[in-house]
Enzyme design. Structure first.
Site, PDB file in Angstrom:
ATOM      1  N   MET A 111       0.431  -0.789  -0.107  1.00 51.59           N
ATOM      2  CA  MET A 111       0.264  -0.116   0.020  1.00 51.59           C
ATOM      3  C   MET A 111       0.324   1.339  -0.112  1.00 51.59           C
ATOM      4  O   MET A 111      -0.082   2.494   0.410  1.00 51.59           O
ATOM      5  CB  MET A 111      -1.217   0.227   1.050  1.00 51.59           C
ATOM      6  CG  MET A 111      -1.978  -1.411   1.127  1.00 51.59           C
ATOM      7  SD  MET A 111      -3.805  -0.595   1.618  1.00 51.59           S
ATOM      8  CE  MET A 111      -2.989  -0.799   3.675  1.00 51.59           C
ATOM      9  N   GLY A 112       2.493   1.435  -0.394  1.00 51.33           N
ATOM     10  CA  GLY A 112       2.739   2.408  -0.503  1.00 51.33           C
ATOM     11  C   GLY A 112       3.848   2.412   0.814  1.00 51.33           C
ATOM     12  O   GLY A 112       3.387   1.284   1.936  1.00 51.33           O
ATOM     13  N   ASN A 113       3.926   3.949   0.860  1.00 52.03           N
ATOM     14  CA  ASN A 113       4.426   4.271   2.046  1.00 52.03           C
ATOM     15  C   ASN A 113       5.741   3.257   2.878  1.00 52.03           C
ATOM     16  O   ASN A 113       5.693   2.848   3.904  1.00 52.03           O
ATOM     17  CB  ASN A 113       3.696   4.964   3.341  1.00 52.03           C
ATOM     18  CG  ASN A 113       4.523   5.811   4.096  1.00 52.03           C
ATOM     19  OD1 ASN A 113       4.463   5.249   5.664  1.00 52.03           O
ATOM     20  ND2 ASN A 113       4.782   6.900   4.040  1.00 52.03           N
TER      21      ASN A 113
ATOM     22  N   HIS B  74       8.765   0.913   3.443  1.00 53.33           N
ATOM     23  CA  HIS B  74       9.560   1.115   4.990  1.00 53.33           C
ATOM     24  C   HIS B  74      11.349  -0.083   4.665  1.00 53.33           C
ATOM     25  O   HIS B  74      10.869  -0.714   3.639  1.00 53.33           O
ATOM     26  CB  HIS B  74       9.753   0.690   5.613  1.00 53.33           C
ATOM     27  CG  HIS B  74       8.708   0.489   6.324  1.00 53.33           C
ATOM     28  ND1 HIS B  74       8.620  -1.262   6.281  1.00 53.33           N
ATOM     29  CD2 HIS B  74       7.530   0.302   6.693  1.00 53.33           C
ATOM     30  CE1 HIS B  74       7.617  -1.994   6.751  1.00 53.33           C
ATOM     31  NE2 HIS B  74       7.152  -1.254   6.214  1.00 53.33           N
TER      32      HIS B  74
ATOM     33  N   HIS C 230       8.904  -3.420   3.067  1.00 53.53           N
ATOM     34  CA  HIS C 230       8.812  -3.728   2.054  1.00 53.53           C
ATOM     35  C   HIS C 230      10.184  -3.711   1.091  1.00 53.53           C
ATOM     36  O   HIS C 230      10.357  -4.259   0.343  1.00 53.53           O
ATOM     37  CB  HIS C 230       8.281  -2.230   1.342  1.00 53.53           C
ATOM     38  CG  HIS C 230       6.953  -1.770   2.049  1.00 53.53           C
ATOM     39  ND1 HIS C 230       6.526  -1.419   2.806  1.00 53.53           N
ATOM     40  CD2 HIS C 230       5.887  -2.929   2.639  1.00 53.53           C
ATOM     41  CE1 HIS C 230       5.642  -0.999   3.671  1.00 53.53           C
ATOM     42  NE2 HIS C 230       4.911  -2.181   3.542  1.00 53.53           N
TER      43      HIS C 230
ATOM     44  N   ASP D 180       2.213  -8.615   9.298  1.00 50.10           N
ATOM     45  CA  ASP D 180       1.052  -9.282   8.963  1.00 50.10           C
ATOM     46  C   ASP D 180       0.562 -10.857   9.064  1.00 50.10           C
ATOM     47  O   ASP D 180      -0.002 -11.615   7.490  1.00 50.10           O
ATOM     48  CB  ASP D 180       0.417  -8.287   7.902  1.00 50.10           C
ATOM     49  CG  ASP D 180       0.661  -6.795   7.725  1.00 50.10           C
ATOM     50  OD1 ASP D 180       0.149  -6.550   9.102  1.00 50.10           O
ATOM     51  OD2 ASP D 180       0.897  -6.131   7.069  1.00 50.10           O
TER      52      ASP D 180
ATOM     53  N   ALA E 115      10.849  -6.803   9.349  1.00 49.13           N
ATOM     54  CA  ALA E 115      12.260  -6.297   9.494  1.00 49.13           C
ATOM     55  C   ALA E 115      11.835  -5.145  10.728  1.00 49.13           C
ATOM     56  O   ALA E 115      10.352  -4.697  11.382  1.00 49.13           O
ATOM     57  CB  ALA E 115      11.874  -5.394   8.250  1.00 49.13           C
TER      58      ALA E 115
ATOM     59  N   LEU F 246       8.820  -2.342  11.756  1.00 47.93           N
ATOM     60  CA  LEU F 246       9.070  -1.425  10.802  1.00 47.93           C
ATOM     61  C   LEU F 246       7.273  -1.933  10.159  1.00 47.93           C
ATOM     62  O   LEU F 246       7.298  -3.012  10.233  1.00 47.93           O
ATOM     63  CB  LEU F 246       9.481  -1.486   9.940  1.00 47.93           C
ATOM     64  CG  LEU F 246      11.461  -1.718   9.904  1.00 47.93           C
ATOM     65  CD1 LEU F 246      12.163  -1.145   8.667  1.00 47.93           C
ATOM     66  CD2 LEU F 246      11.506   0.017  10.849  1.00 47.93           C
TER      67      LEU F 246
ATOM     68  N   ARG G 288       2.234   2.539   9.616  1.00 51.25           N
ATOM     69  CA  ARG G 288       2.227   3.469  10.861  1.00 51.25           C
ATOM     70  C   ARG G 288       2.565   3.715  12.165  1.00 51.25           C
ATOM     71  O   ARG G 288       1.703   4.984  12.476  1.00 51.25           O
ATOM     72  CB  ARG G 288       0.653   2.331  11.179  1.00 51.25           C
ATOM     73  CG  ARG G 288      -0.691   2.237  10.311  1.00 51.25           C
ATOM     74  CD  ARG G 288      -1.897   1.687  10.522  1.00 51.25           C
ATOM     75  NE  ARG G 288      -2.891   1.388   9.758  1.00 51.25           N
ATOM     76  CZ  ARG G 288      -3.279   0.343   9.316  1.00 51.25           C
ATOM     77  NH1 ARG G 288      -3.021  -0.519   9.375  1.00 51.25           N
ATOM     78  NH2 ARG G 288      -4.297   0.524   8.739  1.00 51.25           N
TER      79      ARG G 288
END
Lengths: 281, 281
Positions: A30-32, A34, A37, A151, A177, A185, A188
């Site tokens: 969903m982007g943003n 870190h 990802h 998740d 991570a 990480l 949110r």
């Protein structure tokens, strides 16, 4: 690296890769982004010839009182990060591109393993995840798809519907991570005040402590209770502390590998974390 | 023509076709094939390089009081028929092969267009269809899939979830094959007594008659009522007589193309049929 914003554009771009039977790796986000990802993309880069990362804040997995509108959208910064880890295609579609303008009538639901943990507080959340991931899988048609173990329940749900529906995709889970102080990480984390950012790593510390206690044969229910007490004492509002098997089935005693799950609010921010504890007989 | 009974076997067989980018056509069936099915295979043969026909009586689309156990299984005869129309692969898996021995937790449901017509009498039926067709699509990964318009609601449901989930498959509907006396071909026609087989073509006759009445501007509700009366008079127990748009939305007057639907029992056998009526303004 190429940015695609339409399904047609992405499919056209992937056509030759597919024709040459290249291995396609896919990282839905969903982007943003870190380092968590980016680790997924690094894993994909190792295993695959072509790496596709999707950036799509999926409206149907947010509840009515959740943070869909305020969820951070940082495409430019994300693109720069993805360039550094060897992403080939960013797929960043609009909501209209993904859901069209005719009503969607189809739902995918996974029972049992979505009933509690995060499913309890977020009704419909995992249906929304199942639908969007299935859509993205059908658009990208990857050989491998990479998801973070942060998740964990989501990963278990995805593995479940991939198996139940015979999707021709290898789902790869990638370890959590963490910041140097242990905080898992998460996009949110950016919501945390400076003060709460100092307190947040307590979650991981209590999990590591619980691992030690389990390995020293302290009863599982007492260990879970001590996590709750420690977090509440530190100022968290605990949503759940639970132990499950690796396949998310309930566990009464520590007699097999388990995953310890925590969800807790600090200030207005809900954080989740988990830790796998190996059983040594 | 080759018979495959395992997912692995079929995938291995299709691997080279896929590598050579051949167009794969797929006809899912429950076997006990008749000319209606063979027409689907003929259509697939015209459009595709490789034609796969599955024969699988899918337990999860049958209700508890339906004919799953007695549904005719005629693989040898089906194979002979398929040979004559140029089928390349028969995929005839066991129930265990399709559903494994771990519990399935995933469901796919399509709302709105499954709520009535056959959905009303057969709760869960279209979920079972959606799940098995999705599984088969993911196993075969065809470019085209062929379905009869006889099961018009099923075809509409499949088109819907294919679109909603971005499945990369062209769904092709093929017109109803009929006996010389007009009876829509169906595997369930084999259940009819000799006497009822004589009465069964009444369904098509009343539909054709209704078409004439509509074209002569008789009101739609009266036309539907006259179908009901005619069938009841002939000894049918009518389940439903309905008019819908081509996309299965309710229709009050004949001011667009419509589909007339009939479901009715004669003896213990439930028959369905439908007729598209073009609106000429």
């Amino acid at each position: 690296m190429k940015l695609e914003t339409t399904i047609q554009g992405l499919c056209a771009s992937l056509k030759s890769a597919r024709a040459e039977q290249k291995i396609i790796g896919f990282v839905p986000t969903m982007g943003n982004l870190h380092q968590g990802h980016l680790n997924l993309v690094r894993e994909a880069r190792k295993k695959c010839d072509v790496v596709v990362v999707s950036i799509f804040v999926n409206p149907i997995q947010f509840g009515p009182n959740e943070d869909y509108d305020s969820y951070p959208r940082t495409l430019e910064q994300d693109s720069q990060l993805l360039e550094t880890v060897g992403c080939d295609y960013i797929f960043a579609p609009s909501v209209e591109q993904m859901y069209g303008n005719k009503p969607r009538l189809t739902n995918i639901s996974v029972s049992n393993i979505t009933a509690d943990l995060c499913g309890l507080q977020r009704p419909g959340h995992f249906d929304g995840v199942a639908v969007v991931v299935t859509k993205l899988f059908n658009i990208v048609r990857p050989d491998y798809a990479f998801f973070g173990e942060k998740d964990y329940q989501q990963l278990a749900v995805i593995r479940q519907f991939v198996r139940d529906l015979n999707m021709p995709i290898d789902v790869v889970g990638v370890p959590i991570a963490r910041a140097e102080d242990g905080l898992a990480l998460s996009s949110r984390n950016g919501y945390l005040s400076e003060e709460n950012r100092q307190i947040a790593p307590m979650i991981y510390k209590t999990l590591k402590n619980a691992e030690q206690e389990l390995l020293q044969a302290k009863p599982l229910d007492e260990v879970l209770e001590s996590i709750k007490v420690a977090l509440t004492g530190a100022g968290f509002i605990v949503d759940y502390v639970e132990a499950r098997s690796l396949e998310l089935q309930k566990v009464e005693t520590f007699n097999q590998d388990v995953v310890l799950f925590v969800a807790a609010k600090i200030g207005a921010t809900r954080l989740i974390d988990n830790l796998q504890v190996k059983y040594i007989s």
